[in-house]
Design an enzyme around this catalytic site. Structure first.
Site, PDB file in Angstrom:
ATOM      1  N   LYS A   1       0.834  -1.207   0.000  1.00 45.59           N
ATOM      2  CA  LYS A   1       0.000   0.000   0.000  1.00 45.59           C
ATOM      3  C   LYS A   1       0.868   1.256   0.000  1.00 45.59           C
ATOM      4  CE  LYS A   1      -1.674   1.447   4.111  1.00 45.59           C
ATOM      5  NZ  LYS A   1      -1.431   2.822   4.565  1.00 45.59           N
ATOM      6  N   ASN A   2       1.844   1.291   0.912  1.00 46.55           N
ATOM      7  CA  ASN A   2       2.594   2.539   1.090  1.00 46.55           C
ATOM      8  C   ASN A   2       3.618   2.799  -0.017  1.00 46.55           C
ATOM      9  OD1 ASN A   2       1.055   3.109   3.268  1.00 46.55           O
ATOM     10  ND2 ASN A   2       2.577   2.502   4.804  1.00 46.55           N
TER      11      ASN A   2
ATOM     12  N   ARG B   1      -4.833  10.593   4.877  1.00 48.92           N
ATOM     13  CA  ARG B   1      -3.828  11.653   4.968  1.00 48.92           C
ATOM     14  C   ARG B   1      -2.836  11.615   3.812  1.00 48.92           C
ATOM     15  NH1 ARG B   1      -2.998  13.600   9.836  1.00 48.92           N
ATOM     16  NH2 ARG B   1      -0.891  14.106   9.194  1.00 48.92           N
TER      17      ARG B   1
ATOM     18  N   CYS C   1      -4.588  12.369  13.731  1.00 50.40           N
ATOM     19  CA  CYS C   1      -5.316  11.116  13.536  1.00 50.40           C
ATOM     20  C   CYS C   1      -5.140  10.269  14.777  1.00 50.40           C
ATOM     21  CB  CYS C   1      -4.898  10.418  12.251  1.00 50.40           C
ATOM     22  SG  CYS C   1      -3.492   9.355  12.385  1.00 50.40           S
TER      23      CYS C   1
ATOM     24  N   ARG D   1       0.693  14.136  13.826  1.00 54.77           N
ATOM     25  CA  ARG D   1       1.140  13.965  12.452  1.00 54.77           C
ATOM     26  C   ARG D   1       1.143  15.264  11.632  1.00 54.77           C
ATOM     27  NH1 ARG D   1      -1.199   8.492  10.025  1.00 54.77           N
ATOM     28  NH2 ARG D   1       0.654   8.701   8.733  1.00 54.77           N
TER      29      ARG D   1
ATOM     30  N   ASP E   1       4.782   0.272  12.119  1.00 52.92           N
ATOM     31  CA  ASP E   1       3.591  -0.388  11.571  1.00 52.92           C
ATOM     32  C   ASP E   1       3.493  -1.868  11.971  1.00 52.92           C
ATOM     33  OD1 ASP E   1       2.907   1.988  10.431  1.00 52.92           O
ATOM     34  OD2 ASP E   1       3.503   1.458   8.389  1.00 52.92           O
TER      35      ASP E   1
ATOM     36  N   ILE F   1       8.053   6.623  17.102  1.00 52.85           N
ATOM     37  CA  ILE F   1       7.648   7.354  15.892  1.00 52.85           C
ATOM     38  C   ILE F   1       6.363   8.157  16.131  1.00 52.85           C
ATOM     39  CG2 ILE F   1       7.111   7.164  13.415  1.00 52.85           C
ATOM     40  CD1 ILE F   1       9.922   6.177  14.028  1.00 52.85           C
TER      41      ILE F   1
ATOM     42  N   ARG G   1      -8.448  -0.713   4.870  1.00 51.72           N
ATOM     43  CA  ARG G   1      -7.608   0.341   4.297  1.00 51.72           C
ATOM     44  C   ARG G   1      -6.265  -0.218   3.846  1.00 51.72           C
ATOM     45  NH1 ARG G   1      -7.253   5.771   7.582  1.00 51.72           N
ATOM     46  NH2 ARG G   1      -5.952   6.090   5.763  1.00 51.72           N
TER      47      ARG G   1
END
Ligand code: EPZ
Length: 417
Positions: free
Chosen positions: A22-23, A92, A116, A121, A304, A326, A396
């Site tokens: 996804k990223n 975002r 969020c 962020r 993540d 993070i 998502r």
């Protein structure tokens, strides 16, 4: 609304295939805004966030065609430079259009994302970087208004390592005049994949994957055909799934070179992770050892994967310290795991996990993408039935997670809440 129901206690066995990342797909799809003509992207996962970015590209005037995991984008007809509130608030990563729109059209109007669930962020570093390249930026009525008659190469230092910040500036700098140097740049594989895609388009980027990225501006870029890299977080989630069920699975279509910190940590717990010709074999262990983990920018342990790894730590007989460096609020899964019997104490950015407790199935609520994944993993390991509600969070970023885990022998399914 849908929920995922999990009957715990079933060992995972078999083979599972990883989807595209996804990223990586998000910025690479956006990079097509820098070209005219049809780009073809392969191995694009079918996810809610990908559908959102495609909607945004169409809103901006691009043509988008999808056939299974192939997505084609032609931004030749780009006729808007606005990313509206409704789309940015849904995702975002929509702010990634800022850099390419400025580079291609000399202007962009993008809704400023709010905080969020996992943290405030801010995007100050994206905006500072664009200003260094010569853009003038103001905030009006909740929108970032960016203008630049022309962008000029610059030296940009990121105070904090930022993944989408690095990507945004890289996409603006490829068409800027002269040399841009990014210092303290993100080194994530997704940044490297974007640089590769841009270079394929004709950009001149060197150093991606190191903290110093150099970008020599070019006049135009051409469309490409490009394959999205495998999702390292989905891979890591399956590795932990094998661990928490004491299973034996093979993960195909993954990229072990992107998984160094995760493989290392899992091996320290006693789980076997071995490379085979076409993938990774992961074999759980009866006695899971507790290890401490600290999230860091790549090549460190990914934030993540923090929530998922914490579930594994709940199943040890010892004590594990999980530090999140993070995001300031990324322990929201803890209170749900506690409802399943986990013994976790949070103090600031540190969570102390005491193993040795039985996890028992319970109704729990997903709060963000990776938190949802951790609840599903906890459900697989728990005694009895777990019901995870608000599963739209998981859609998502994971492609059919319940089907893939069921294929491995997990007892879980989706139903209407
Ligand atoms: C990317 O988010 C990922 N999203 C996130 O994936 C991931 O958790 C995160 O990187 C960290 O690895 C995408 O790639 C689309 P950052 P990003 O900017 O780029 C601070 C998932 O579950 N910061 O690297 O938004 C920030 O507050 C997710 O798939 C500033 O202070 O994250 C954070 O503390 C969620 N100013 C740190 O930097 C800025 O201008 C790293 O954030 C930008 C960031």
């Amino acid at each position: 609304m849908e929920k995922i129901v999990i009957e715990g206690g079933h060992r995972l066995e078999g083979t599972v295939a990883v989807s595209g990342a996804k990223n990586a797909a998000l910025p690479i799809l956006v990079s097509s805004l820098l070209t005219e003509g049809w780009n073809t992207f392969h191995n694009v996962p079918d996810l809610k966030d990908i559908r959102t970015i495609k909607r945004l590209l169409i809103d901006l005037g691009a043509n988008v065609e999808t056939s299974q995991s192939v997505v084609k984008v032609d931004a030749g007809g780009l006729n808007s430079y606005e990313a509206p509130y409704d789309l940015v608030r849904t995702m975002r990563a929509s702010v990634l259009v800022l850099g390419p729109l400025l580079a291609r059209l000399g202007g962009a109007r993008v809704s400023l994302p709010g905080g969020c669930a996992i943290g405030a962020r801010p995007i100050n570093l994206h905006l500072n970087g664009l200003e260094e390249l010569g853009a003038s930026i103001s905030l009006e009525h909740g929108y970032i208004e960016a203008q630049a008659r022309s962008l000029k190469g610059a030296e940009i230092y990121f105070d904090v390592v930022t993944v989408t910040g690095t990507e945004n500036i890289m996409m603006a700098a490829v068409l800027a005049e002269g040399l841009t140097t990014l210092r303290n740049a993100a080194r994530e594989p997704e940044v490297v994949a974007l640089a590769e895609a841009l270079n394929r388009m004709g950009a001149r980027i060197t150093g991606a994957g190191t903290p110093v990225i150099k970008i020599r501006g070019v006049k135009t870029l051409k469309p490409i055909s490009f394959t999205i890299i495998p999702d390292r977080i989905e891979t890591g989630t399956f590795m932990v799934a094998a661990g928490v069920t004491r299973g034996n699975i093979k993960i195909v279509g993954c990229e072990p070179n992107h998984l160094g910190a995760m493989i290392n940590k899992l091996q320290q717990t006693g789980i076997t992770v071995e490379e085979e010709t076409d993938g990774l074999r992961v074999v759980g262990t009866e006695t899971i050892s507790s290890v401490d983990v600290k999230t860091l920018p790549y090549p460190g342990f990914p934030t993540d994967m923090q929530a998922q790894f914490m579930v594994l730590m709940c199943l040890t007989n010892g004590l594990s310290v999980v530090s999140e460096t993070i995001f300031e609020n990324r322990f929201i899964h803890v209170s749900e795991l506690q409802r399943m019997g986990a013994d976790i104490t949070v103090s600031g950015t540190t969570a102390v996990v005491r193993g040795g407790r039985r996890l028992t199935g319970a109704p729990v609520m997903a709060t963000d993408l990776r938190a949802s994944a951790s609840l599903i993993l906890a459900g697989l390991a728990a005694e009895g039935t777990t019901e995870v509600s608000r599963v739209y969070h998981i859609d998502r970023g994971y492609e059919c997670i319940e089907k893939k885990l069921a294929q491995l022998g997990g007892h879980l399914w989706r139903t209407r809440a």
